[in-house]
Design a protein around this motif. Sequence first.
Motif, PDB file in Angstrom:
ATOM      1  N   LYS A 210       0.850  -1.194   0.000  1.00  0.00           N
ATOM      2  CA  LYS A 210       0.000   0.000   0.000  1.00  0.00           C
ATOM      3  C   LYS A 210       0.887   1.246   0.000  1.00  0.00           C
ATOM      4  N   LEU A 211       0.693   2.084  -0.980  1.00  0.00           N
ATOM      5  CA  LEU A 211       1.397   3.360  -1.073  1.00  0.00           C
ATOM      6  C   LEU A 211       0.368   4.472  -0.976  1.00  0.00           C
ATOM      7  N   GLU A 212       0.568   5.376  -0.030  1.00  0.00           N
ATOM      8  CA  GLU A 212      -0.429   6.424   0.210  1.00  0.00           C
ATOM      9  C   GLU A 212       0.254   7.785   0.353  1.00  0.00           C
ATOM     10  N   HIS A 213      -0.340   8.749  -0.287  1.00  0.00           N
ATOM     11  CA  HIS A 213       0.136  10.137  -0.173  1.00  0.00           C
ATOM     12  C   HIS A 213      -1.049  11.015   0.215  1.00  0.00           C
ATOM     13  N   ARG A 214      -0.849  11.833   1.242  1.00  0.00           N
ATOM     14  CA  ARG A 214      -1.896  12.727   1.730  1.00  0.00           C
ATOM     15  C   ARG A 214      -1.437  14.179   1.595  1.00  0.00           C
ATOM     16  N   SER A 215      -2.332  15.000   1.133  1.00  0.00           N
ATOM     17  CA  SER A 215      -2.098  16.452   1.102  1.00  0.00           C
ATOM     18  C   SER A 215      -3.208  17.123   1.898  1.00  0.00           C
ATOM     19  N   ARG A 216      -3.247  18.405   1.823  1.00  0.00           N
ATOM     20  CA  ARG A 216      -4.247  19.129   2.621  1.00  0.00           C
ATOM     21  C   ARG A 216      -5.673  18.774   2.230  1.00  0.00           C
ATOM     22  N   ASP A 217      -5.932  18.610   0.939  1.00  0.00           N
ATOM     23  CA  ASP A 217      -7.298  18.373   0.464  1.00  0.00           C
ATOM     24  C   ASP A 217      -7.452  17.070  -0.318  1.00  0.00           C
ATOM     25  N   LEU A 218      -6.416  16.263  -0.399  1.00  0.00           N
ATOM     26  CA  LEU A 218      -6.482  15.101  -1.271  1.00  0.00           C
ATOM     27  C   LEU A 218      -5.643  13.965  -0.705  1.00  0.00           C
ATOM     28  N   ALA A 219      -6.134  12.751  -0.883  1.00  0.00           N
ATOM     29  CA  ALA A 219      -5.387  11.545  -0.506  1.00  0.00           C
ATOM     30  C   ALA A 219      -5.396  10.593  -1.699  1.00  0.00           C
ATOM     31  N   VAL A 220      -4.229  10.102  -2.047  1.00  0.00           N
ATOM     32  CA  VAL A 220      -4.083   9.174  -3.162  1.00  0.00           C
ATOM     33  C   VAL A 220      -3.515   7.867  -2.618  1.00  0.00           C
ATOM     34  N   THR A 221      -4.199   6.748  -2.905  1.00  0.00           N
ATOM     35  CA  THR A 221      -3.794   5.444  -2.394  1.00  0.00           C
ATOM     36  C   THR A 221      -3.660   4.456  -3.535  1.00  0.00           C
ATOM     37  N   THR A 222      -2.553   3.743  -3.552  1.00  0.00           N
ATOM     38  CA  THR A 222      -2.327   2.668  -4.508  1.00  0.00           C
ATOM     39  C   THR A 222      -2.167   1.369  -3.727  1.00  0.00           C
ATOM     40  N   PHE A 223      -2.905   0.345  -4.165  1.00  0.00           N
ATOM     41  CA  PHE A 223      -2.951  -0.901  -3.394  1.00  0.00           C
ATOM     42  C   PHE A 223      -2.759  -2.094  -4.334  1.00  0.00           C
TER      43      PHE A 223
END
Length: 244
Positions: A210-223
């Motif tokens: 699981k790779l996850e990146h979070r910003s102030r208004d957005l979260a992107v997850t790759t699984f």
Amino acid sequence: TADESLIGKYGLGVYRYCQETHPPSPKGPVAPRIGFAYRIDKSLVARGGYGIFYDNYEGREFDNSQNLCPFSNQVNLAQSSGQGALITTDTLWPVQSPSCSFGPTSPLGTYNLIPPYWHNPYVQQYSLSVEYQLAPQTTLEANYVGNRGTRLLSRNNIAQAFAPTNPTACQADPTTSGCPVADREPYANFSLYIEEQFEGFSNYNAGTLKLEHRSRDLAVTTFYTYSNSLDDKSAAASVGATNN
């Protein structure tokens, strides 16, 4: 046997349960569940867990074994407040003739052969994961997840037809004696004869990233998941199972 102390009040239809005694309930089913989380350093965390989960019985098995004509017969009896004589247990179950016939040409439906000793089906579940912080808002997580089912209730159709003794002759003429399916069935009076045993198993293992990146208004997850499942009993209410 009839309970004589109640006959005078309620009629001859009141019975004890055949003076049967039953073994004490098992004290064995214990279901521990534990988990942990350990911070190895400021960027790395390890987590894991283990638990046992018990299943219950399939009560429909009893209906299939008992509610089978001619061993039982169904009737609907109605009574209203305006009728003359109320129905008591002396007349509640009048003698009924079986409303069905059975034999090789008109077999009965499903018959269940229930084991005398029942077990508690259970599943063990376990997991282990490591999470690493690649950047302030980005994490990478590797997981292992597995479970194993034990003593699952298996249903085996023991009324399946035997193989032909002479396949060549049966292929040439399927109507030859000993070739039709009805001639090769071990229990011709039953269309489906199910033997039940607590011997089924299931086994599942999976690895995930699981790779996850979070910003102030957005979260992107790759699984991504790679898994393997193997069992001989995967359906709750079926004969046999489809092996995975």
